[in-house]
Design an enzyme around this catalytic site. Structure first.
Site, PDB file in Angstrom:
ATOM      1  N   THR A 182      -7.534   2.638   0.300  1.00 33.65           N
ATOM      2  CA  THR A 182      -7.558   3.214  -0.968  1.00 33.65           C
ATOM      3  C   THR A 182      -6.224   2.022  -1.769  1.00 33.65           C
ATOM      4  O   THR A 182      -5.284   1.686  -1.281  1.00 33.65           O
ATOM      5  CB  THR A 182      -7.134   4.329  -1.310  1.00 33.65           C
ATOM      6  OG1 THR A 182      -6.031   4.839  -1.196  1.00 33.65           O
ATOM      7  CG2 THR A 182      -8.415   4.969  -0.890  1.00 33.65           C
ATOM      8  N   SER A 184      -5.934  -1.340  -2.634  1.00 33.09           N
ATOM      9  CA  SER A 184      -5.591  -2.331  -1.484  1.00 33.09           C
ATOM     10  C   SER A 184      -5.572  -3.764  -2.119  1.00 33.09           C
ATOM     11  O   SER A 184      -5.916  -4.654  -1.467  1.00 33.09           O
ATOM     12  CB  SER A 184      -6.136  -2.177  -0.366  1.00 33.09           C
ATOM     13  OG  SER A 184      -7.714  -2.005  -0.688  1.00 33.09           O
ATOM     14  N   THR A 185      -5.741  -3.999  -3.456  1.00 33.58           N
ATOM     15  CA  THR A 185      -5.972  -5.230  -4.142  1.00 33.58           C
ATOM     16  C   THR A 185      -4.488  -6.014  -4.136  1.00 33.58           C
ATOM     17  O   THR A 185      -4.433  -7.253  -4.179  1.00 33.58           O
ATOM     18  CB  THR A 185      -6.560  -5.247  -5.404  1.00 33.58           C
ATOM     19  OG1 THR A 185      -5.693  -4.566  -6.226  1.00 33.58           O
ATOM     20  CG2 THR A 185      -8.093  -4.912  -5.088  1.00 33.58           C
ATOM     21  N   ILE A 188       1.541  -2.685  -0.802  1.00 33.24           N
ATOM     22  CA  ILE A 188       1.450  -2.478   0.808  1.00 33.24           C
ATOM     23  C   ILE A 188      -0.053  -2.122   1.255  1.00 33.24           C
ATOM     24  O   ILE A 188      -0.505  -2.428   2.127  1.00 33.24           O
ATOM     25  CB  ILE A 188       2.121  -1.166   0.788  1.00 33.24           C
ATOM     26  CG1 ILE A 188       3.607  -1.209   0.436  1.00 33.24           C
ATOM     27  CG2 ILE A 188       1.978  -0.312   2.043  1.00 33.24           C
ATOM     28  CD1 ILE A 188       4.474  -0.055   0.097  1.00 33.24           C
ATOM     29  N   GLY A 189      -1.006  -1.888   0.220  1.00 32.17           N
ATOM     30  CA  GLY A 189      -2.270  -1.644   0.832  1.00 32.17           C
ATOM     31  C   GLY A 189      -2.930  -2.950   1.187  1.00 32.17           C
ATOM     32  O   GLY A 189      -3.584  -3.010   2.122  1.00 32.17           O
ATOM     33  N   TYR A 323       6.459  12.143  -8.941  1.00 33.47           N
ATOM     34  CA  TYR A 323       6.071  11.443  -7.844  1.00 33.47           C
ATOM     35  C   TYR A 323       6.581  12.019  -6.416  1.00 33.47           C
ATOM     36  O   TYR A 323       5.707  11.950  -5.612  1.00 33.47           O
ATOM     37  CB  TYR A 323       6.790   9.833  -7.977  1.00 33.47           C
ATOM     38  CG  TYR A 323       6.755   8.749  -7.044  1.00 33.47           C
ATOM     39  CD1 TYR A 323       5.536   8.246  -6.661  1.00 33.47           C
ATOM     40  CD2 TYR A 323       7.792   8.481  -6.093  1.00 33.47           C
ATOM     41  CE1 TYR A 323       5.511   7.373  -5.668  1.00 33.47           C
ATOM     42  CE2 TYR A 323       7.467   7.733  -5.009  1.00 33.47           C
ATOM     43  CZ  TYR A 323       6.392   6.966  -5.038  1.00 33.47           C
ATOM     44  OH  TYR A 323       6.030   6.199  -3.787  1.00 33.47           O
TER      45      TYR A 323
HETATM   46  N1  LIG Z   1       6.461  -0.275  -3.374  1.00 33.81           N
HETATM   47  C1  LIG Z   1       7.203   0.649  -3.161  1.00 33.81           C
HETATM   48  O1  LIG Z   1       8.664   0.317  -2.981  1.00 33.81           O
HETATM   49  C2  LIG Z   1       6.798   2.045  -2.363  1.00 33.81           C
HETATM   50  C3  LIG Z   1       7.655   2.637  -1.673  1.00 33.81           C
HETATM   51  C4  LIG Z   1       7.487   3.656  -1.005  1.00 33.81           C
HETATM   52  C5  LIG Z   1       6.089   4.162  -1.039  1.00 33.81           C
HETATM   53  N2  LIG Z   1       5.241   3.518  -1.643  1.00 33.81           N
HETATM   54  C6  LIG Z   1       3.835   3.703  -1.798  1.00 33.81           C
HETATM   55  O2  LIG Z   1       2.979   3.046  -1.121  1.00 33.81           O
HETATM   56  C7  LIG Z   1       1.815   3.000  -1.827  1.00 33.81           C
HETATM   57  C8  LIG Z   1       1.334   1.472  -2.378  1.00 33.81           C
HETATM   58  O3  LIG Z   1       2.513   1.241  -3.422  1.00 33.81           O
HETATM   59  P1  LIG Z   1       2.560  -0.293  -4.020  1.00 33.81           P
HETATM   60  O4  LIG Z   1       3.763  -0.338  -4.545  1.00 33.81           O
HETATM   61  O5  LIG Z   1       2.077  -1.069  -2.910  1.00 33.81           O
HETATM   62  O6  LIG Z   1       1.480  -0.300  -5.030  1.00 33.81           O
HETATM   63  P2  LIG Z   1       1.133  -1.475  -6.178  1.00 33.81           P
HETATM   64  O7  LIG Z   1       1.803  -2.705  -5.545  1.00 33.81           O
HETATM   65  O8  LIG Z   1       1.355  -0.755  -7.647  1.00 33.81           O
HETATM   66  O9  LIG Z   1      -0.383  -1.432  -5.783  1.00 33.81           O
HETATM   67  C9  LIG Z   1      -1.244  -1.200  -6.677  1.00 33.81           C
HETATM   68  C10 LIG Z   1      -2.566  -1.523  -6.132  1.00 33.81           C
HETATM   69  O10 LIG Z   1      -3.216  -0.135  -6.076  1.00 33.81           O
HETATM   70  C11 LIG Z   1      -4.486  -0.252  -7.123  1.00 33.81           C
HETATM   71  N3  LIG Z   1      -4.644   0.799  -7.907  1.00 33.81           N
HETATM   72  C12 LIG Z   1      -4.013   1.430  -8.680  1.00 33.81           C
HETATM   73  N4  LIG Z   1      -4.439   2.392  -9.247  1.00 33.81           N
HETATM   74  C13 LIG Z   1      -5.752   2.567  -8.605  1.00 33.81           C
HETATM   75  C14 LIG Z   1      -6.381   3.483  -8.862  1.00 33.81           C
HETATM   76  N5  LIG Z   1      -6.483   4.641  -9.731  1.00 33.81           N
HETATM   77  N6  LIG Z   1      -7.819   3.541  -8.109  1.00 33.81           N
HETATM   78  C15 LIG Z   1      -8.014   2.350  -7.102  1.00 33.81           C
HETATM   79  N7  LIG Z   1      -6.862   1.328  -7.048  1.00 33.81           N
HETATM   80  C16 LIG Z   1      -5.983   1.591  -7.785  1.00 33.81           C
HETATM   81  C17 LIG Z   1      -4.219  -1.636  -7.437  1.00 33.81           C
HETATM   82  O11 LIG Z   1      -5.568  -2.331  -7.703  1.00 33.81           O
HETATM   83  P3  LIG Z   1      -6.087  -2.667  -9.103  1.00 33.81           P
HETATM   84  O12 LIG Z   1      -5.218  -3.118 -10.142  1.00 33.81           O
HETATM   85  O13 LIG Z   1      -6.904  -3.583  -8.647  1.00 33.81           O
HETATM   86  O14 LIG Z   1      -6.964  -1.453  -9.347  1.00 33.81           O
HETATM   87  C18 LIG Z   1      -3.381  -2.430  -6.676  1.00 33.81           C
HETATM   88  O15 LIG Z   1      -4.310  -2.860  -5.472  1.00 33.81           O
HETATM   89  C19 LIG Z   1       1.931   3.934  -2.873  1.00 33.81           C
HETATM   90  O16 LIG Z   1       1.200   5.151  -2.483  1.00 33.81           O
HETATM   91  C20 LIG Z   1       3.369   4.147  -2.868  1.00 33.81           C
HETATM   92  O17 LIG Z   1       3.706   5.327  -3.521  1.00 33.81           O
HETATM   93  C21 LIG Z   1       5.679   2.104  -2.385  1.00 33.81           C
END
Ligand SMILES: NC(=O)c1ccc[n+]([C@@H]2O[C@H](COP(=O)([O-])OP(=O)(O)OC[C@H]3O[C@@H](n4cnc5c(N)ncnc54)[C@H](OP(=O)(O)O)[C@@H]3O)[C@@H](O)[C@H]2O)c1
Length: 433
Positions: A182, A184-185, A188-189, A323
């Site tokens: 989920t 994942s565009t 981390i996804g 969060y």
């Molecule tokens: N980045 C960090 O430093 C960090 C640290 C610890 C944990 N995490 C965890 O890692 C996970 C991924 O974080 P990330 O930072 O990689 O996220 P991100 O860069 O913000 O990625 C967001 C992704 O989620 C998609 N998205 C957002 N809302 C959505 C929805 N309602 N339904 C379906 N897709 C949705 C977006 O796709 P579209 O725009 O195409 O919808 C995009 O692919 C999260 O659970 C976060 O809490 C992140």
């Protein structure tokens, strides 16, 4: 640019090398006088199959069709007398089939290298590409991402660190698995999807718009040639959209509940609506997706569910209370689900990434650097000392480093790890366990 080298040789007498830029599994059969008189298997291997060994068939063959796809051939060259093979097999079939071969004949070995054939040796492996030290991004079983990973000048080759010829490559056994990730565009996804795809899994990318999903599919195809990718458009935090995804993809072997949102806001300003949005997105999406896909996994007695939580689950930041609350809830949810699935081949785990340099984070760092007229590295160091002073790696993790752990936990190799919370936060959490 050459992607790989096929090299096969017969004991001291014959050595053949072939370069290919986009290698596909190819089986060549030369038909002559109504018979297959010369058959050779040119095993083109995708990035997931580097360093696997295959025996080759080459020689004069008699040909007996068993069905439209399978044939039996006797080989007069070398030791192989009988083989069943599918000349037009898909990669996956052919790999299985390679293992079924009864022996081999002319060629002693076939090996596949990624990158140019330079072999400056280093302990435990051979550096391919330019002879620089292993990449700071941590590498992975499939190497660094095809493009530079931005962790520093050391990451100058396309493939990073590879095992040397003949060393066993850790096969994650994911070739026949289908994974849905989920959100994942990007971020981390996406990195997890790329990691799974590089190991041969079919991956389903999820995002909210068809544009973003299409773009991500294209990107993954470029970064992992031959990747098997599908798209599931939908807001994973909404019941209706989730239901549409379930209808399109009723079953998967691997589910990664990666979707998660966060923002900085003082507790007093966070409304009930904000709290609901956090719960719907970070908790309820995982509940719905897990409830649906766990049923099929239980039935087939195999499956992997992984929650991408956060170190914030254990180290609550003052301005991110909702969060952190939802991230802790994910740990309980994952543990409870693991208990519910006890005794099956389905495992459920959570990972705790720390500050991770996703595209979004990268943009923010670069924006701040530009705004303040300071180097990005300085801004990164300042952020780390403010938000993660206990970090032992003293830098952001890369999405690939997080994905490395995720891929392992999604693979059959991790069969004894379930109900666990595993860290990939660079040592930020300042406790022993
Ligand atoms: N980045 C960090 O430093 C960090 C640290 C610890 C944990 N995490 C965890 O890692 C996970 C991924 O974080 P990330 O930072 O990689 O996220 P991100 O860069 O913000 O990625 C967001 C992704 O989620 C998609 N998205 C957002 N809302 C959505 C929805 N309602 N339904 C379906 N897709 C949705 C977006 O796709 P579209 O725009 O195409 O919808 C995009 O692919 C999260 O659970 C976060 O809490 C992140």
């Amino acid at each position: 640019m050459p992607l790989g080298l096929l090299s096969f040789e017969k004991k001291g007498q014959l050595h053949v090398e072939a370069w290919a830029s986009d290698i596909q599994l190819t089986n060549l059969a030369v038909k002559f006088g109504g018979k297959y008189v010369y058959t050779t298997l040119l095993a083109g291997l995708g990035p997931d199959d580097r360093l696997q060994r295959y025996s080759l068939g080459l020689g004069l063959g008699v040909h007996l069709p068993l069905s439209e796809r399978f044939w039996l051939d006797g080989d007069v060259a070398g030791s192989t007398v009988l083989r069943v093979r599918d000349p037009f097999a898909s990669s996956a079939n052919l790999l299985t089939q390679g293992r079924l071969m009864l022996g081999f004949n002319l060629f002693e070995r076939l090996a596949f290298f990624a990158g140019p054939p330079t072999t400056p040796s280093s302990p435990g492996g051979t550096r391919t590409g330019s002879p620089s030290p292993p990449c700071r991004c941590g590498g992975s079983s499939w190497g660094c991402p095809p493009r530079r990973c931005n962790t520093g000048p050391a990451c100058s080759s396309a493939y990073g660190f590879e095992s040397s010829l003949g060393e066993p490559h850790m096969d994650m056994e994911l070739r026949h698995r289908r994974a849905l990730i989920t959100g994942s565009t990007a971020g981390i996804g996406f990195a997890i999807a790329r990691g799974l795809a590089a190991e041969g899994a079919t991956v389903i990318l999820n995002g909210r718009t068809s544009d973003s999903v299409e773009r991500a599919i294209k990107r993954l195809g470029q970064e992992v040639p031959g990747a098997k990718v599908e798209g599931a458009v939908g807001d994973a935090s909404k019941t209706g959209d989730a239901q549409a995804v379930f209808s399109r993809f009723p079953e998967v072997d691997i589910l990664v509940n990666n979707l998660g949102i966060f923002e900085l806001k003082p507790f007093a300003e966070i409304t009930d609506d904000d709290w609901s949005r956090y719960f719907e997105t970070n908790v309820m999406s995982g509940v719905r997706f897990s409830r649906h896909y766990a049923a099929g996994m239980r039935k087939q007695n195999w499956g992997r569910i992984l929650f991408v939580s956060s170190e914030a689950a254990l180290r609550v930041p003052r301005d991110m209370i909702p969060y952190a609350t939802t991230k802790t809830a994910q740990l309980t949810l994952a543990r409870g689900l693991a208990v519910d699935l006890a005794g099956t081949g389905v495992t459920v785990n959570s990972i705790l990434p720390g500050p991770t340099r996703t595209e979004y984070v990268n943009e923010r760092l670069q924006g701040a650097a530009k705004h303040l007229g300071r180097p990005v590295a300085e801004i990164e160091a300042a952020r780390m000392s403010t938000f993660a002073p206990t970090s032992l790696i003293r830098r952001f993790s890369t999405p690939e480093e997080v994905a490395n752990l995720a891929v392992f936990l999604c693979s059959p190799k991790s069969s004894s790890t379930t109900g666990a919370v595993v860290r990939v936060e660079g040592g930020v959490i300042d406790t022993v366990v």
